[in-house]
Each structure stands twice: as C-alpha cells, then as structure tokens.
Design an enzyme around this catalytic site. Sequence first.
Site, PDB file in Angstrom:
ATOM      1  N   ALA A 187       0.845  -1.193   0.000  1.00 50.76           N
ATOM      2  CA  ALA A 187       0.000   0.000   0.000  1.00 50.76           C
ATOM      3  C   ALA A 187       0.880   1.242   0.000  1.00 50.76           C
ATOM      4  CB  ALA A 187      -0.914  -0.004   1.229  1.00 50.76           C
ATOM      5  N   ASP A 188       0.287   2.335  -0.442  1.00 49.73           N
ATOM      6  CA  ASP A 188       0.963   3.623  -0.371  1.00 49.73           C
ATOM      7  C   ASP A 188      -0.085   4.687  -0.079  1.00 49.73           C
ATOM      8  OD1 ASP A 188       3.507   5.155  -0.743  1.00 49.73           O
ATOM      9  OD2 ASP A 188       2.197   6.232  -2.125  1.00 49.73           O
TER      10      ASP A 188
END
EC number: 3.6.1.9
Length: 190
Positions: free
Chosen positions: A67-68
């Site tokens: 994820a970012d």
Amino acid sequence: MKKIILASSSPRRREILSRFFDIIVHPSNVNEDKIKEKDPTETAIKIAKAKAFDLAVKFPTDTIIAADTIVTLNGKILGKPKDSEEARKMLKQLSGKTHEVVTGYCIISGDKIIEGAEITKVKFRELSDDLIEWYISTQEWRDKAGGYGIQGFGAILVEHIEGDYYNVVGLPIIVIIKLIELGHKLKRIF
C-alpha cells in the site's frame, strides 16, 4: 495456506493487518520517489503495485500486500515532511481545510492481482500557532504523509472525516475484506 507478506515497513500497516491475520513483514526495495503520475490516486496505486511485484518475485507462493498513502490538498501532494519547518508549513496549509487521504493498494495471490484505492476526506479544525507548535514538539509528524498521524496526538487536529478511518492511518479495511475473499482465515483472538 499461503502466508500473508506485508510489503511495508510501516508500523501502522503492520498493526492494522496483524489484528486480523498472522503476517510476515518484508519491506520492498522500491524507490517511491521515482514513481510520479499526474493523478495522486494513480501514483498511490502504481507505487503499491511496484512494491507488491517486487516481493511477488521473492515469494511467488504467498499472498503479497502493498500500500501507499498520499495526502492531497487541492490536488497538490503533501508528502512526508523532511523537517519540522516543512511539517509546520503543511499543518498551516491544512488548517481549517478539507484534504484527501488516498491509499493505493495491491494484493497479489498466485495469478490474482487486486488493485484499487480508497479515498477519505479529512477536515482539519482551525489550528492556532500554539497548537501547531505543540504538535510539532510531539515529533509525531515524522514519517507521516501530510505531517500528521490521526491515530495519535494528531486526532486533536481533526474536526471530522468522511470515509474509512483506517485508510487515514495507512491501510483501508477493504484490504482485509479482499484477503477474506481470497480464502485467508481471520486469526483467533480468544
């Protein structure tokens, strides 16, 4: 059963995911600064995909999660502040305004690739200089997109949110749901 590998060094993502599953943390070696798209949502997804594919090669039989999280104000990305002065500037920009927290995610499990993004709107209260200085002194702004952490002292900065609270922390609940749909069992806690 496949192992769940979290491609992140974020303690917040680890904490959220490990509430539900037994996981292995293995940060990716992707240089996030080299990935830029015009659209912040596309940037977050592209970074998450790069992280996931980086580890999918190393762990081909497991489930990889990456994820970012990106904070945007009026379409402008507010990254992680480099120092207290930059954090102060970000908090002043966010004061009294609504911004978006975008988390792009990618899950790779065998031949299945699930990607997407969650967007949460966060409205900050009007921040006095004293409150900003106090928050800066907590050091909590370090390593946080937008220069704040909603799950800690930063909660005092927030007037309200629209959407997934856990998205603002760093990992939207939809990721947990997708893992369950892929057949991963929730861990027993009692």
